[in-house]
Design a protein around this motif. Sequence first.
Motif, PDB file in Angstrom:
ATOM      1  N   GLN C  18       0.716  -1.294   0.113  1.00 51.04           N
ATOM      2  CA  GLN C  18      -0.167   0.104  -0.003  1.00 51.04           C
ATOM      3  C   GLN C  18       0.933   1.451  -0.076  1.00 51.04           C
ATOM      4  O   GLN C  18       0.606   2.263  -0.717  1.00 51.04           O
ATOM      5  N   VAL C  21       2.035   1.903  -3.667  1.00 49.59           N
ATOM      6  CA  VAL C  21       0.796   2.673  -4.475  1.00 49.59           C
ATOM      7  C   VAL C  21       0.760   4.173  -3.856  1.00 49.59           C
ATOM      8  O   VAL C  21       0.820   4.990  -4.810  1.00 49.59           O
ATOM      9  N   VAL C  85      -4.402   3.336 -12.195  1.00 49.44           N
ATOM     10  CA  VAL C  85      -5.277   2.165 -12.345  1.00 49.44           C
ATOM     11  C   VAL C  85      -4.631   0.825 -12.174  1.00 49.44           C
ATOM     12  O   VAL C  85      -4.913  -0.129 -11.357  1.00 49.44           O
ATOM     13  N   SER C  88      -2.804   0.146  -8.930  1.00 48.23           N
ATOM     14  CA  SER C  88      -4.009  -0.313  -8.097  1.00 48.23           C
ATOM     15  C   SER C  88      -4.189  -1.634  -8.162  1.00 48.23           C
ATOM     16  O   SER C  88      -4.337  -2.457  -7.290  1.00 48.23           O
ATOM     17  N   PHE C  89      -4.507  -2.075  -9.343  1.00 48.82           N
ATOM     18  CA  PHE C  89      -4.845  -3.446  -9.764  1.00 48.82           C
ATOM     19  C   PHE C  89      -3.855  -4.267  -9.300  1.00 48.82           C
ATOM     20  O   PHE C  89      -3.980  -5.433  -8.619  1.00 48.82           O
ATOM     21  N   ASP C  92      -3.850  -4.702  -5.636  1.00 45.73           N
ATOM     22  CA  ASP C  92      -4.749  -5.557  -5.301  1.00 45.73           C
ATOM     23  C   ASP C  92      -4.484  -6.901  -5.467  1.00 45.73           C
ATOM     24  O   ASP C  92      -4.705  -7.928  -4.588  1.00 45.73           O
ATOM     25  N   LEU C  95      -2.086  -8.507  -2.748  1.00 44.87           N
ATOM     26  CA  LEU C  95      -2.954  -8.461  -1.558  1.00 44.87           C
ATOM     27  C   LEU C  95      -3.619  -9.694  -1.482  1.00 44.87           C
ATOM     28  O   LEU C  95      -3.480 -10.305  -0.395  1.00 44.87           O
TER      29      LEU C  95
END
Lengths: 206, 172, 319, 637
Positions: C18, C21, C85, C88-89, C92, C95
């Motif tokens: 995170q 990002v 984007v 972030s993808f 994710d 994660l």
Amino acid sequence: MSEETPAFRVVGDVSALPDYAFGPRSILWWGNSAFMMIEGTAFVLAAAAYLYIRGKGGHWPPPGVRPPDLLWGGLFTAGLLLSELPNRWLQAKTRQFDLASVRFGVLVMTLAGLALAGVRAVELSHINVRWGVDAYASCIWLLMVLHTTHVVTDLGDTAVLCLWMFTHQPGPSQFSDVNDNCSYWTFVVVTWIPIGFLIYLGPRLL
Amino acid sequence: MGRGLGTSDDEKWRLNLSRVAIALAMASSLGAWGCDSEKRTVDATAPVTAPTGRSDPRLPAYADNKFQQSQGGLYFTWYGCGQCHSQSAQRPQNFSTANFRYGGDIPFLYQSIADGRAGGMPAYKDRVPAQQIWQMASYVKSLPKTNQYLRRREDLDQKGQPTGTTWSGAVR
Amino acid sequence: MSPAQSALFPAAEQAATQFDVLTLMLWICGVMYLVVLLFVALAIWRGARARAAADSPVTEAADPTLSRALAIWSCVVVLGLTALVVGSFFADRSLAAARDRETLVIRATGQQWWWRFAYRTPGGAWVETANELHLPAGRTARVEVGSTDVIHSFWAPPLAGKMDVIPGHANVLDLTPQRIGWYRGTCGEFCGLQHAHMAFDVRVESPADFDRWLAAQATPAAPQSGDPSVARGQVVVTQGQCAECHTIRGTAAAGKAGPDLTHIGSRRSIAAGTLPMSRGGLEGWIEQPAALKPGTNMPAVSLSPSDADAASAYLLSLK
Amino acid sequence: MTAETDLRARGLADRRRRLLAAWADAPGLWGFLTTVDHKRLAARYIVTTMAMLFAAGMLGVDMRLQLAAPDMHRMGPQGYDESFSLHGSTMLFLVSVPVMEAMAMWLVPLMLGQRNMAFPRLNAFSYWMYLEGVLMLWIPHALGFTPDLGWFEYPPLSGPAYAPGHRADVWAQMITFTEVAALCVSVNVVVTIFTMRPPGMTLGRMPLFLWGMLVASFMTVFGLPAVMVVTSMLIADREVATHFFSPSGGGDVLLFQHLYWFFGHPEVYIIFVPGVAFVSSIVETFSRRVVFGYVPMVVAVLAIGVLAFGLWVHHMFAVGLPKMGADFYTAASMAIALPIGVQIFCWIATMFRGRLQLKTPMLWVIGFIVTFVIGGMTGVMTASAPLDLQLTDTYFVVAHLHYVLVGGAIFPLLGAFTYWYPKATGRMMSEVWGRISWALVVVGFNLTFFPMHLLGLMGMPRRIYTYPAEMGWGPLNLLSTVSALITVVGAGIFVLNALLSYWRGRLAGANPWGGSTLEWATPSPPPPYNFDYIPTVDSVAPLWTRDELHALEGLSLDSREVLVTTLVDAKPDNRQKSPKPSLWPLLTALAVGVMFVGSIFSPWPIVWGSVPVAATIVGWFWPTRPRAQRGPLRART
């Protein structure tokens, strides 16, 4: 930067334009439509809430609860759909300023509305579950209350219009009012199709 | 909203003072009614002793106070009172009617909880602190006036709360 | 400033992802912002120069140069957003990937206003503790969060972002801590009066230390202290009103409503991060909980000063 | 020649006298209670919202003082919860949305060259409903039962088991009041723009301001029903034991969040899009140039209006959504940055190519760009699902939302206030004090809220009433509090400037800034009938393209009449009566108020309360026509 208002040059005159209008040319028609849009959105959201809770899985209706009885709901639906016939006729007559027919029409619509409200009252006692039992019951009642409010509101509106039409000399804008009220009744009829489906067939089919 | 009956107009209407007055009076009386019952005391001034009787000065703060009732309901659940006094228990043990056998005011209810009663009601004063007994008494006092569906609704919201020894984790 | 509860000093894989990002965002957004500032400054400078000319306003909206510039600007914005984007993808995805590496199951239950933690031992039993989370470094823990009352949110910023704790929903959060140390977590969703005092300590330790700690937590309570008042304290706590809500394994105290106190003396803080652990702190908390944490469900228990002192001595001895 | 001018002047004077007789309100209290003049009602609205802004702002300062240092005990948790709940609810529901509606109410008819809005009495009803909403929240506050669960009231915390008493109901019903009020104005704005544009103002010639207000009103129409539905469901859960949000009764607490944010996210744009509309007007006037990129600007604002409804889930990334779904909403949320980026470009380009005059309204626009862009960027950050898990519900979000709402809406609003102040009052606000207040507010605001980004990243959650010293958040919080006080001083100067200028300001004249749109073609302040003639337009900036406005006559001079034009190309179509002043909107609002207030305590007032509501509505709409001469119910003499 000017200190005074700019001069106006008069280039035309609008006094020959009509002083009433029907449908989308009338201000009130737009107001009526906008409120239908607001209420339509509320219906859609209430239906979405129903489907969301339905989508959680589990029993629908919960064990031990019968779905709402079809007899009275069916009667109401049939009556509501039938009432659209005189409603259409009345709306056409308002554009012809045919006072006798319009008076007859609003009287018929008032009586139809009263009859339907009566059926609805019986219908409410055949939902077979109280709203406080669980979320299924709450959803059914939410939709039912929303729609019933609209039936009653429009019935009141029609009744007042009926009284007024019989006791006064209407001008063109009053015919336009009856016209708008007919549109609203159509809204009540049309919204019942998905709402009635969710209430009566939802527990059986979904 | 009103629709249909349209572009109406004018005609001077007299200011209907009486209606305005009635509306205002209603609104303010409802408001005044709300205040005391809405009070929320969360500081360290809680009672540590039993009520001394019907004239105990601490009574008004507990008698009809929504916050204290709600806290009492919470502890009612925690201590497993529902095992005997659930909503589905027999009357009058479910407290759905106001005919309390030993009196329905807080001092009597407090006594019942703290000292127990004949016929199976244990004494809780050595197990539960005074403040919570006050609150539970206030809760029990409110039950006959509580709508039965609403009581069930509150119980369901607290279903995950520890109920004595039967609690086994979060609601799944 | 203290890094214990800061997202800027990641101590676990998830928080590090995170943080990456965030870094990407700061770079892209920062450059874009500088460009905007530059444009504004230029516009003001140029506009101020043009002020001298006093002819009539320009009523022609079109301007081919500006149209081309707008097209370029739009492309730049789209490119920047696409980068974000995509970033972030992938974050994710990484994660979610931790789910396959779970080696430890922990249940975190949010309650007004404290945390119940339960560990699954290798033997399959559950060991309960409260307000202090221990995690082995380098292993991925599966934290199953649940609520008994209202919505809370489980948030230990140096380890990972929030996971809401929602009644009726079973949420899972993976934690793969990397740096050994003490951290702090808290409730991230407003949950009523004492939302501000719903913290928990996090101890990331070596797997060996963690296994020792868990084994110790699984044992029943054993007072470790030569203080003579401990024996009196044990009577006060386990046979009085405390026992109705608190469990101390190995004694008569078996209440379930409040935090498990079996090894409370080993914890770092009292009342969900409200006070540091100490004998005086315990005594103050027992005597006047509502003064320290107004609205708490911990009631004031009427104890004589000596009993309160003995109770705190006993609790502190439960290492 | 002189004789002819004289004759024309006398004709004009006579025309004005007759129009005044037809459109002026009755004097005194009666006129106050019955007025349907959009300018009076809007001014009343704006004054009330400003009072609310002050009250809620003071709550904010109070909270800042509490957080100035660690372990403060000025307030307990109850007081703090009440403060942030009241602050948020007031700012969102009683300040931001209504003030934007009010600005539209004031300006839309003037910019359309019209004499009033489509439904004047609905405007009056709207104001009274709004005022009741204000009283609904603040009277209970005075009586000591303030809502204390935030501006969002998630169940089960707001459910029957965890929110005893009526505090939560007060909040939920306050929303119903203000939403009814906002819906009434929005319908009014939409219909006025659709049916009452001046001849020649085709959709392609509408000022950007009107596009903004149109889009914001449409968003209101589609967004606000969601919050009315969801608060009604909450009240039903609390009062009649329905189970929408009861996990153990088959309901779901997340349903509340979905419905709430389906409204709540568009809400942000309902506040921001009018801000955009102000900025377009101000930039155009002070750049002495028509805004560059009319079509991209219109498309952008329409895109915002549509996209805003697809983003609500980004308020819920932490609830445990499937990752795929979260990534979709990340992309959708970030996409909205494109239309906003286009708009920012067009404004700066206009300034760049024009001849910029840095008057106070323009300074506010520059403050807006510099501040709002930061808010937009942090918005992009919170739109990223994985990053948002760290940011949501922290002070980072507090900073972000204030940058967006204050930077993006309140700064333009203060600019708009300064810009249109001379039109409304006939006097100019002081430039010197305007600049001072601008500098203090912009600098103070940024110093107050910028540190909060850092605090959030350092782990400070929202809605905590105190924090321990060892967290190290003290110094930044102190900076934030001190800066908040600077902002308050700036705001105070702004208010004093507005008040004093009302009496002492330089006389403004009709068009002090040299604006291009129709509202500047009428005297300041405008007479009750707004315009002597019906202006026509043939460009997007009519006052810049013609020295002499073409106009039409023929509307009645002795009764209230408005011109209706066609939807797309604004051709004159028909004349319609415009309602006169009436007490019925007030009476209806009172009847509705009694019903709503009563419904907090029991469901029955909904039933019996509907009778007076129906009666007042019938009174409102009852047409006054002669009695029937034929038929069974004819008049018999």
